[in-house]
Design an enzyme around this catalytic site. Sequence first.
Site, short mmCIF file in Angstrom:
data_model
loop_
_atom_site.label_atom_id
_atom_site.label_comp_id
_atom_site.label_asym_id
_atom_site.label_seq_id
_atom_site.Cartn_x
_atom_site.Cartn_y
_atom_site.Cartn_z
N HIS A 104 43.65 32.35 37.29
CA HIS A 104 44.03 33.49 38.14
C HIS A 104 44.94 34.38 37.31
O HIS A 104 45.94 33.89 36.77
CB HIS A 104 44.76 32.99 39.38
CG HIS A 104 45.40 34.08 40.19
ND1 HIS A 104 44.73 35.22 40.56
CD2 HIS A 104 46.65 34.20 40.71
CE1 HIS A 104 45.53 36.00 41.27
NE2 HIS A 104 46.70 35.41 41.37
N HIS A 106 46.97 38.38 36.93
CA HIS A 106 47.40 39.63 37.55
C HIS A 106 47.14 40.77 36.56
O HIS A 106 47.90 41.73 36.51
CB HIS A 106 48.88 39.56 37.91
CG HIS A 106 49.17 38.72 39.11
ND1 HIS A 106 50.39 38.72 39.75
CD2 HIS A 106 48.39 37.85 39.80
CE1 HIS A 106 50.35 37.88 40.78
NE2 HIS A 106 49.15 37.33 40.83
N GLU A 127 27.28 45.05 25.20
CA GLU A 127 27.07 43.79 24.46
C GLU A 127 27.90 42.62 25.00
O GLU A 127 27.43 41.49 25.09
CB GLU A 127 27.39 44.03 22.98
CG GLU A 127 27.13 42.85 22.07
CD GLU A 127 25.64 42.55 21.85
OE1 GLU A 127 24.80 43.33 22.30
OE2 GLU A 127 25.35 41.50 21.22
N HIS A 183 45.82 43.10 43.41
CA HIS A 183 46.43 41.81 43.09
C HIS A 183 45.98 41.27 41.73
O HIS A 183 46.81 41.09 40.84
CB HIS A 183 46.08 40.84 44.24
CG HIS A 183 46.66 39.48 44.10
ND1 HIS A 183 46.84 38.64 45.19
CD2 HIS A 183 47.08 38.77 43.02
CE1 HIS A 183 47.37 37.50 44.79
NE2 HIS A 183 47.52 37.56 43.47
C1 LIG Z 1 54.74 37.67 41.52
S1 LIG Z 1 53.75 36.33 41.90
C2 LIG Z 1 53.28 36.46 43.60
C3 LIG Z 1 52.40 35.35 44.05
C4 LIG Z 1 51.09 35.34 43.29
O1 LIG Z 1 50.30 36.26 43.40
C5 LIG Z 1 50.77 34.29 42.38
O2 LIG Z 1 49.73 34.31 41.73
C6 LIG Z 1 51.76 33.17 42.25
O3 LIG Z 1 51.20 31.97 42.00
P1 LIG Z 1 52.10 30.66 41.85
O4 LIG Z 1 51.22 29.78 41.01
O5 LIG Z 1 53.38 31.01 41.15
O6 LIG Z 1 52.35 30.12 43.23
ZN LIG Z 2 48.41 36.03 42.33
#
Ligand SMILES: CSCCC(=O)C(=O)COP(=O)(O)O
Ligand SMILES: [Zn+2]
Length: 233
Positions: A104, A106, A127, A183
Amino acid sequence: MAEDNLVHSHDANHPANLICELCKLFYSNGWVTGTGGGISVKDGDLIYLAPSGVQKERMVPDNMFVMDSKTKEYIRRPQIYKPSACTPLFMAAYDIRGAGACIHTHSQNAVMVSLLYEKEFKIANIEQIKALPRVTSQGYLGFYDTLTIPIIENTAHEEDLKDTLERAILDYPEATAVLVRRHGIYVWGESVWKAKVYNEAIDYLLELAIKMRQCGIAPDGAIGSEKGALRVE
Ligand SMILES: CSCCC(=O)C(=O)COP(=O)(O)O
Ligand SMILES: [Zn+2]
Protein backbone atom coordinates in the site's frame (compact mmCIF):
# COMPACT_ATOMS: atom_id res chain seq x y z
CA MET A 1 8.63 -13.23 23.64
CA ALA A 2 8.42 -16.97 22.83
CA GLU A 3 7.36 -16.21 19.27
CA ASP A 4 10.46 -14.09 18.56
CA ASN A 5 11.90 -16.90 16.46
CA LEU A 6 9.16 -16.08 13.93
CA VAL A 7 10.78 -12.73 13.16
CA HIS A 8 14.47 -13.17 14.05
CA SER A 9 16.46 -14.52 11.13
CA HIS A 10 19.82 -13.94 9.45
CA ASP A 11 18.18 -14.72 6.12
CA ALA A 12 17.79 -11.47 4.19
CA ASN A 13 14.80 -13.02 2.42
CA HIS A 14 12.91 -13.71 5.66
CA PRO A 15 9.57 -11.80 5.49
CA ALA A 16 10.28 -9.78 8.66
CA ASN A 17 13.61 -8.63 7.17
CA LEU A 18 12.09 -7.99 3.75
CA ILE A 19 9.30 -5.78 5.12
CA CYS A 20 11.90 -3.55 6.81
CA GLU A 21 14.19 -3.47 3.76
CA LEU A 22 11.40 -2.72 1.29
CA CYS A 23 9.80 -0.03 3.46
CA LYS A 24 13.14 1.82 3.47
CA LEU A 25 13.20 1.59 -0.31
CA PHE A 26 9.56 2.71 -0.61
CA TYR A 27 10.26 5.62 1.78
CA SER A 28 13.09 6.81 -0.45
CA ASN A 29 10.61 6.83 -3.36
CA GLY A 30 8.13 8.94 -1.34
CA TRP A 31 5.65 6.07 -1.20
CA VAL A 32 5.44 5.48 2.58
CA THR A 33 6.42 8.81 4.13
CA GLY A 34 4.74 10.27 7.22
CA THR A 35 3.88 6.76 8.49
CA GLY A 36 1.35 6.07 5.70
CA GLY A 37 1.39 2.92 3.57
CA GLY A 38 3.41 -0.27 3.98
CA ILE A 39 3.69 -3.88 2.89
CA SER A 40 2.52 -7.27 4.15
CA VAL A 41 4.08 -10.60 3.16
CA LYS A 42 2.58 -14.11 3.29
CA ASP A 43 4.90 -17.05 3.88
CA GLY A 44 3.06 -20.37 3.82
CA ASP A 45 0.34 -20.10 6.45
CA LEU A 46 1.96 -17.10 8.11
CA ILE A 47 1.11 -13.49 7.34
CA TYR A 48 3.62 -10.81 8.35
CA LEU A 49 2.23 -7.37 9.15
CA ALA A 50 3.82 -4.09 10.25
CA PRO A 51 2.66 -1.96 13.17
CA SER A 52 0.28 0.94 12.62
CA GLY A 53 1.29 4.60 12.73
CA VAL A 54 5.04 4.09 12.93
CA GLN A 55 7.77 5.54 10.72
CA LYS A 56 7.83 2.73 8.19
CA GLU A 57 11.45 3.34 7.17
CA ARG A 58 12.68 2.85 10.77
CA MET A 59 10.98 -0.47 11.55
CA VAL A 60 12.96 -3.49 12.75
CA PRO A 61 11.92 -7.19 12.47
CA ASP A 62 11.08 -7.23 16.18
CA ASN A 63 8.19 -4.81 15.49
CA MET A 64 6.38 -7.28 13.22
CA PHE A 65 3.02 -8.96 13.83
CA VAL A 66 2.50 -12.54 12.62
CA MET A 67 -0.95 -13.92 11.85
CA ASP A 68 -2.02 -17.49 11.15
CA SER A 69 -3.76 -17.20 7.77
CA LYS A 70 -6.12 -20.09 8.54
CA THR A 71 -7.38 -19.07 12.00
CA LYS A 72 -6.81 -15.33 11.38
CA GLU A 73 -5.35 -15.15 14.89
CA TYR A 74 -2.17 -13.32 15.77
CA ILE A 75 0.54 -15.70 16.88
CA ARG A 76 2.96 -12.83 17.49
CA ARG A 77 1.62 -9.53 18.69
CA PRO A 78 4.03 -6.83 20.01
CA GLN A 79 2.13 -5.31 22.93
CA ILE A 80 3.14 -1.67 22.41
CA TYR A 81 1.72 -1.51 18.89
CA LYS A 82 -1.51 -2.04 16.99
CA PRO A 83 -1.34 -3.98 13.71
CA SER A 84 -1.45 -1.92 10.51
CA ALA A 85 -4.87 -0.42 9.76
CA CYS A 86 -4.33 -1.83 6.25
CA THR A 87 -4.61 -5.40 7.58
CA PRO A 88 -8.22 -6.04 6.35
CA LEU A 89 -7.20 -4.71 2.91
CA PHE A 90 -4.11 -6.90 2.73
CA MET A 91 -6.32 -9.83 3.78
CA ALA A 92 -8.62 -9.14 0.82
CA ALA A 93 -5.68 -9.61 -1.58
CA TYR A 94 -4.67 -12.84 0.21
CA ASP A 95 -8.17 -14.31 0.53
CA ILE A 96 -9.68 -13.32 -2.83
CA ARG A 97 -6.59 -13.42 -5.07
CA GLY A 98 -4.25 -15.81 -3.28
CA ALA A 99 -1.58 -13.07 -3.24
CA GLY A 100 1.85 -13.65 -1.71
CA ALA A 101 2.34 -10.00 -0.77
CA CYS A 102 0.43 -6.73 -0.85
CA ILE A 103 1.83 -3.19 -0.97
CA HIS A 104 0.00 0.00 0.00
CA THR A 105 1.54 3.35 -0.96
CA HIS A 106 0.56 6.97 -0.65
CA SER A 107 2.36 7.72 -3.92
CA GLN A 108 1.53 11.20 -5.18
CA ASN A 109 1.26 9.75 -8.68
CA ALA A 110 -1.52 7.46 -7.45
CA VAL A 111 -3.31 10.29 -5.66
CA MET A 112 -3.01 12.60 -8.69
CA VAL A 113 -4.34 9.98 -11.10
CA SER A 114 -7.26 9.31 -8.74
CA LEU A 115 -8.16 13.00 -9.13
CA LEU A 116 -7.87 12.97 -12.92
CA TYR A 117 -9.94 9.82 -13.58
CA GLU A 118 -13.43 8.90 -12.46
CA LYS A 119 -14.02 5.14 -12.18
CA GLU A 120 -10.94 3.58 -13.73
CA PHE A 121 -7.45 4.44 -14.97
CA LYS A 122 -6.42 3.20 -18.42
CA ILE A 123 -3.15 3.30 -20.31
CA ALA A 124 -2.12 1.54 -23.53
CA ASN A 125 0.73 1.14 -25.99
CA ILE A 126 3.57 1.81 -23.56
CA GLU A 127 6.50 -0.63 -23.20
CA GLN A 128 6.38 -0.68 -19.37
CA ILE A 129 2.91 -2.29 -19.49
CA LYS A 130 4.77 -5.53 -20.30
CA ALA A 131 5.88 -5.76 -16.63
CA LEU A 132 2.28 -6.40 -15.57
CA PRO A 133 0.46 -9.74 -15.44
CA ARG A 134 -2.64 -10.79 -17.37
CA VAL A 135 -3.89 -12.29 -14.05
CA THR A 136 -6.80 -14.31 -15.49
CA SER A 137 -4.47 -16.16 -17.86
CA GLN A 138 -0.77 -17.00 -17.94
CA GLY A 139 1.81 -14.43 -18.89
CA TYR A 140 2.11 -10.70 -19.09
CA LEU A 141 0.34 -7.87 -20.88
CA GLY A 142 1.71 -6.96 -24.31
CA PHE A 143 2.72 -3.61 -25.74
CA TYR A 144 -0.64 -3.20 -27.50
CA ASP A 145 -2.72 -4.17 -24.43
CA THR A 146 -4.58 -1.74 -22.19
CA LEU A 147 -3.88 -1.71 -18.46
CA THR A 148 -7.00 -0.92 -16.40
CA ILE A 149 -6.96 -0.10 -12.67
CA PRO A 150 -10.24 0.55 -10.81
CA ILE A 151 -10.63 3.55 -8.50
CA ILE A 152 -12.59 3.39 -5.23
CA GLU A 153 -13.63 6.24 -2.95
CA ASN A 154 -11.67 6.93 0.22
CA THR A 155 -13.17 6.52 3.69
CA ALA A 156 -12.41 8.30 6.97
CA HIS A 157 -10.66 5.20 8.31
CA GLU A 158 -8.39 2.87 6.31
CA GLU A 159 -10.08 -0.34 7.52
CA ASP A 160 -13.48 0.90 6.23
CA LEU A 161 -12.15 0.56 2.67
CA LYS A 162 -12.47 -3.22 3.00
CA ASP A 163 -15.91 -3.73 1.39
CA THR A 164 -15.33 -1.48 -1.61
CA LEU A 165 -11.83 -2.83 -2.16
CA GLU A 166 -13.18 -6.38 -2.11
CA ARG A 167 -15.93 -5.37 -4.57
CA ALA A 168 -13.36 -3.82 -6.92
CA ILE A 169 -11.14 -6.92 -6.76
CA LEU A 170 -14.13 -9.08 -7.72
CA ASP A 171 -15.41 -6.68 -10.41
CA TYR A 172 -11.97 -6.34 -12.03
CA PRO A 173 -10.59 -9.89 -12.15
CA GLU A 174 -7.72 -8.80 -14.42
CA ALA A 175 -6.51 -6.06 -12.05
CA THR A 176 -3.51 -6.46 -9.77
CA ALA A 177 -4.07 -3.07 -8.12
CA VAL A 178 -6.82 -0.75 -6.88
CA LEU A 179 -6.47 3.03 -6.63
CA VAL A 180 -8.04 4.81 -3.63
CA ARG A 181 -9.15 8.36 -4.43
CA ARG A 182 -7.22 11.12 -2.64
CA HIS A 183 -5.31 8.41 -0.74
CA GLY A 184 -3.04 6.06 -2.72
CA ILE A 185 -2.95 2.56 -4.15
CA TYR A 186 -3.00 -1.13 -3.17
CA VAL A 187 -0.88 -3.45 -5.37
CA TRP A 188 -0.47 -7.19 -4.85
CA GLY A 189 1.36 -10.06 -6.53
CA GLU A 190 2.01 -13.79 -6.32
CA SER A 191 5.25 -13.17 -4.39
CA VAL A 192 6.88 -10.27 -2.64
CA TRP A 193 9.18 -9.64 -5.61
CA LYS A 194 6.34 -9.70 -8.12
CA ALA A 195 4.32 -7.28 -5.98
CA LYS A 196 7.38 -4.99 -5.84
CA VAL A 197 7.86 -5.04 -9.61
CA TYR A 198 4.14 -4.50 -10.29
CA ASN A 199 4.08 -1.55 -7.91
CA GLU A 200 7.14 0.00 -9.58
CA ALA A 201 5.75 -0.51 -13.08
CA ILE A 202 2.34 0.87 -12.15
CA ASP A 203 3.81 3.93 -10.46
CA TYR A 204 5.92 4.59 -13.56
CA LEU A 205 2.79 4.36 -15.73
CA LEU A 206 0.75 6.60 -13.40
CA GLU A 207 3.49 9.25 -13.49
CA LEU A 208 3.78 8.95 -17.26
CA ALA A 209 0.00 9.30 -17.69
CA ILE A 210 -0.02 12.52 -15.67
CA LYS A 211 2.74 13.93 -17.90
CA MET A 212 1.01 12.75 -21.08
CA ARG A 213 -2.20 14.47 -20.05
CA GLN A 214 -0.29 17.67 -19.25
CA CYS A 215 0.88 17.58 -22.87
CA GLY A 216 -2.61 16.91 -24.21
CA ILE A 217 -1.90 13.24 -25.03
CA ALA A 218 -4.47 10.59 -24.06
CA PRO A 219 -2.66 7.79 -22.14
CA ASP A 220 -5.04 5.19 -23.62
CA GLY A 221 -5.01 6.73 -27.10
CA ALA A 222 -4.13 4.84 -30.25
CA ILE A 223 -0.54 4.95 -31.48
CA GLY A 224 -0.26 8.14 -33.53
CA SER A 225 -3.08 9.94 -31.74
CA GLU A 226 -0.40 12.03 -30.02
CA LYS A 227 0.47 13.63 -33.37
CA GLY A 228 -2.15 16.34 -32.95
CA ALA A 229 -0.91 17.32 -29.47
CA LEU A 230 2.39 19.08 -29.53
CA ARG A 231 4.58 17.71 -32.22
CA VAL A 232 6.72 20.30 -33.95
CA GLU A 233 7.34 19.14 -37.54
C1 LIG B 1 -0.81 9.32 7.48
S1 LIG B 1 -1.24 7.67 7.50
C2 LIG B 1 -3.00 7.56 7.61
C3 LIG B 1 -3.50 6.16 7.63
C4 LIG B 1 -3.15 5.44 6.34
O1 LIG B 1 -3.63 5.79 5.28
C5 LIG B 1 -2.22 4.36 6.33
O2 LIG B 1 -1.90 3.81 5.28
C6 LIG B 1 -1.63 3.94 7.64
O3 LIG B 1 -1.37 2.62 7.73
P1 LIG B 1 -0.77 1.99 9.07
O4 LIG B 1 -0.09 0.76 8.55
O5 LIG B 1 0.20 2.96 9.68
O6 LIG B 1 -1.91 1.70 9.99
ZN1 LIG C 1 -3.12 4.57 3.55
